[in-house]
Scaffold this motif. Sequence first.
Motif, PDB file in Angstrom:
ATOM      1  N   LYS A   8       1.525  -3.895   2.189  1.00 65.44           N
ATOM      2  CA  LYS A   8       0.746  -4.841   1.379  1.00 65.44           C
ATOM      3  C   LYS A   8       0.017  -5.860   2.249  1.00 65.44           C
ATOM      4  N   GLU A  60      -5.672   1.369  -1.707  1.00 66.22           N
ATOM      5  CA  GLU A  60      -5.164   0.362  -2.652  1.00 66.22           C
ATOM      6  C   GLU A  60      -4.507   1.037  -3.862  1.00 66.22           C
ATOM      7  N   GLY A  98      -0.409   0.935  -4.948  1.00 68.88           N
ATOM      8  CA  GLY A  98       0.119   0.654  -6.281  1.00 68.88           C
ATOM      9  C   GLY A  98       1.054   1.753  -6.768  1.00 68.88           C
ATOM     10  N   LYS A  99       0.660   2.998  -6.546  1.00 68.00           N
ATOM     11  CA  LYS A  99       1.509   4.122  -6.951  1.00 68.00           C
ATOM     12  C   LYS A  99       2.796   4.164  -6.134  1.00 68.00           C
ATOM     13  N   THR A 153       4.361   1.631  -4.886  1.00 70.48           N
ATOM     14  CA  THR A 153       5.232   0.563  -5.387  1.00 70.48           C
ATOM     15  C   THR A 153       6.009   1.056  -6.599  1.00 70.48           C
ATOM     16  N   LYS A 154       5.332   1.729  -7.515  1.00 72.71           N
ATOM     17  CA  LYS A 154       6.011   2.302  -8.693  1.00 72.71           C
ATOM     18  C   LYS A 154       7.006   3.369  -8.269  1.00 72.71           C
TER      19      LYS A 154
END
Length: 135
Positions: free
Chosen positions: A24, A110, A114-115, A117-118
Amino acid sequence: MRKEFLDLVKYRLEKAKNTLSDAKKYIKDATPESTVNRIYYAMFYAVNALLIAKGLSSSKHSGVRALFNKEFVNEGLVEKEFGGFYSEMFDNRQEGDYKDFVTFEKEDVEIWLGKATKFINVVVKLTNRIIKEQK
Protein backbone atom coordinates in the motif's frame (compact mmCIF):
# COMPACT_ATOMS: atom_id res chain seq x y z
CA MET A 1 -1.91 -27.63 17.19
CA ARG A 2 1.57 -27.65 18.65
CA LYS A 3 2.85 -24.32 19.91
CA GLU A 4 5.69 -24.05 17.39
CA PHE A 5 3.24 -24.47 14.49
CA LEU A 6 0.82 -21.98 16.02
CA ASP A 7 3.69 -19.51 16.44
CA LEU A 8 4.68 -20.03 12.80
CA VAL A 9 1.09 -19.51 11.62
CA LYS A 10 0.88 -16.26 13.60
CA TYR A 11 4.27 -15.14 12.27
CA ARG A 12 3.26 -15.79 8.65
CA LEU A 13 -0.06 -13.97 9.10
CA GLU A 14 1.76 -10.99 10.58
CA LYS A 15 4.25 -11.09 7.73
CA ALA A 16 1.36 -11.14 5.24
CA LYS A 17 -0.23 -8.10 6.88
CA ASN A 18 3.08 -6.21 7.00
CA THR A 19 3.88 -7.03 3.38
CA LEU A 20 0.41 -5.89 2.32
CA SER A 21 1.03 -2.67 4.24
CA ASP A 22 4.29 -2.26 2.31
CA ALA A 23 2.41 -2.77 -0.97
CA LYS A 24 0.00 0.00 0.00
CA LYS A 25 2.98 2.31 0.56
CA TYR A 26 4.69 1.15 -2.63
CA ILE A 27 1.68 1.98 -4.79
CA LYS A 28 2.36 5.67 -4.11
CA ASP A 29 6.10 5.86 -4.68
CA ALA A 30 7.57 2.63 -6.07
CA THR A 31 7.29 1.07 -9.49
CA PRO A 32 4.17 -0.94 -10.29
CA GLU A 33 6.40 -4.00 -10.72
CA SER A 34 7.74 -3.68 -7.16
CA THR A 35 4.22 -3.26 -5.86
CA VAL A 36 3.11 -6.42 -7.69
CA ASN A 37 5.96 -8.28 -6.00
CA ARG A 38 4.80 -7.15 -2.55
CA ILE A 39 1.14 -7.94 -3.35
CA TYR A 40 2.00 -11.48 -4.39
CA TYR A 41 4.23 -12.11 -1.38
CA ALA A 42 1.59 -10.82 1.02
CA MET A 43 -0.81 -13.35 -0.47
CA PHE A 44 1.84 -16.08 -0.43
CA TYR A 45 2.58 -15.59 3.27
CA ALA A 46 -1.12 -15.70 4.11
CA VAL A 47 -1.64 -18.90 2.11
CA ASN A 48 1.41 -20.43 3.79
CA ALA A 49 -0.13 -19.69 7.20
CA LEU A 50 -3.36 -21.33 6.09
CA LEU A 51 -1.55 -24.43 4.87
CA ILE A 52 0.48 -24.72 8.08
CA ALA A 53 -2.70 -24.41 10.15
CA LYS A 54 -4.02 -27.42 8.24
CA GLY A 55 -0.75 -29.34 8.67
CA LEU A 56 0.37 -28.86 5.07
CA SER A 57 3.39 -27.23 3.44
CA SER A 58 5.45 -27.08 0.28
CA SER A 59 8.93 -25.74 -0.39
CA LYS A 60 7.91 -24.47 -3.85
CA HIS A 61 5.56 -21.70 -4.91
CA SER A 62 3.90 -24.06 -7.38
CA GLY A 63 3.32 -26.57 -4.59
CA VAL A 64 1.78 -23.92 -2.35
CA ARG A 65 -0.59 -22.94 -5.17
CA ALA A 66 -1.48 -26.56 -5.89
CA LEU A 67 -2.21 -27.33 -2.22
CA PHE A 68 -4.22 -24.13 -1.81
CA ASN A 69 -6.36 -24.98 -4.83
CA LYS A 70 -6.78 -28.66 -3.90
CA GLU A 71 -7.51 -28.22 -0.19
CA PHE A 72 -9.39 -24.92 -0.10
CA VAL A 73 -10.61 -23.75 -3.52
CA ASN A 74 -11.72 -27.13 -4.87
CA GLU A 75 -13.33 -27.96 -1.51
CA GLY A 76 -15.41 -24.75 -1.67
CA LEU A 77 -13.77 -23.14 1.37
CA VAL A 78 -12.38 -20.31 -0.78
CA GLU A 79 -14.11 -18.87 -3.84
CA LYS A 80 -12.77 -20.03 -7.21
CA GLU A 81 -12.27 -16.39 -8.14
CA PHE A 82 -9.70 -16.07 -5.36
CA GLY A 83 -7.90 -19.22 -6.52
CA GLY A 84 -7.64 -17.77 -9.98
CA PHE A 85 -6.52 -14.41 -8.66
CA TYR A 86 -3.76 -16.01 -6.58
CA SER A 87 -2.47 -17.79 -9.70
CA GLU A 88 -2.75 -14.58 -11.71
CA MET A 89 -0.69 -12.68 -9.15
CA PHE A 90 1.92 -15.46 -9.12
CA ASP A 91 2.22 -15.14 -12.91
CA ASN A 92 2.35 -11.34 -12.73
CA ARG A 93 5.05 -11.44 -10.07
CA GLN A 94 7.09 -13.93 -12.12
CA GLU A 95 6.85 -11.73 -15.19
CA GLY A 96 7.59 -8.51 -13.30
CA ASP A 97 10.59 -9.99 -11.53
CA TYR A 98 12.15 -12.12 -14.26
CA LYS A 99 11.08 -11.01 -17.74
CA ASP A 100 12.54 -8.06 -19.55
CA PHE A 101 10.47 -5.09 -20.68
CA VAL A 102 7.44 -6.03 -18.55
CA THR A 103 5.44 -3.13 -17.21
CA PHE A 104 2.17 -2.94 -15.35
CA GLU A 105 -0.35 -0.12 -15.42
CA LYS A 106 -0.73 1.60 -12.07
CA GLU A 107 -4.53 1.43 -12.39
CA ASP A 108 -4.37 -2.37 -12.74
CA VAL A 109 -2.03 -2.66 -9.76
CA GLU A 110 -4.41 -0.57 -7.65
CA ILE A 111 -7.25 -2.97 -8.52
CA TRP A 112 -5.04 -5.97 -7.67
CA LEU A 113 -4.13 -4.37 -4.36
CA GLY A 114 -7.80 -4.06 -3.46
CA LYS A 115 -8.48 -7.67 -4.44
CA ALA A 116 -5.40 -8.85 -2.52
CA THR A 117 -6.66 -7.09 0.60
CA LYS A 118 -9.97 -8.99 0.32
CA PHE A 119 -8.12 -12.23 -0.44
CA ILE A 120 -5.92 -11.90 2.63
CA ASN A 121 -8.90 -11.07 4.85
CA VAL A 122 -10.65 -14.25 3.67
CA VAL A 123 -7.52 -16.36 4.21
CA VAL A 124 -6.91 -14.89 7.69
CA LYS A 125 -10.50 -15.63 8.75
CA LEU A 126 -10.29 -19.18 7.43
CA THR A 127 -6.94 -19.72 9.13
CA ASN A 128 -8.31 -18.48 12.44
CA ARG A 129 -11.33 -20.76 12.07
CA ILE A 130 -9.11 -23.78 11.48
CA ILE A 131 -7.02 -22.92 14.54
CA LYS A 132 -10.14 -22.59 16.71
CA GLU A 133 -11.49 -25.92 15.46
CA GLN A 134 -8.25 -27.63 16.45
CA LYS A 135 -8.34 -26.40 20.05
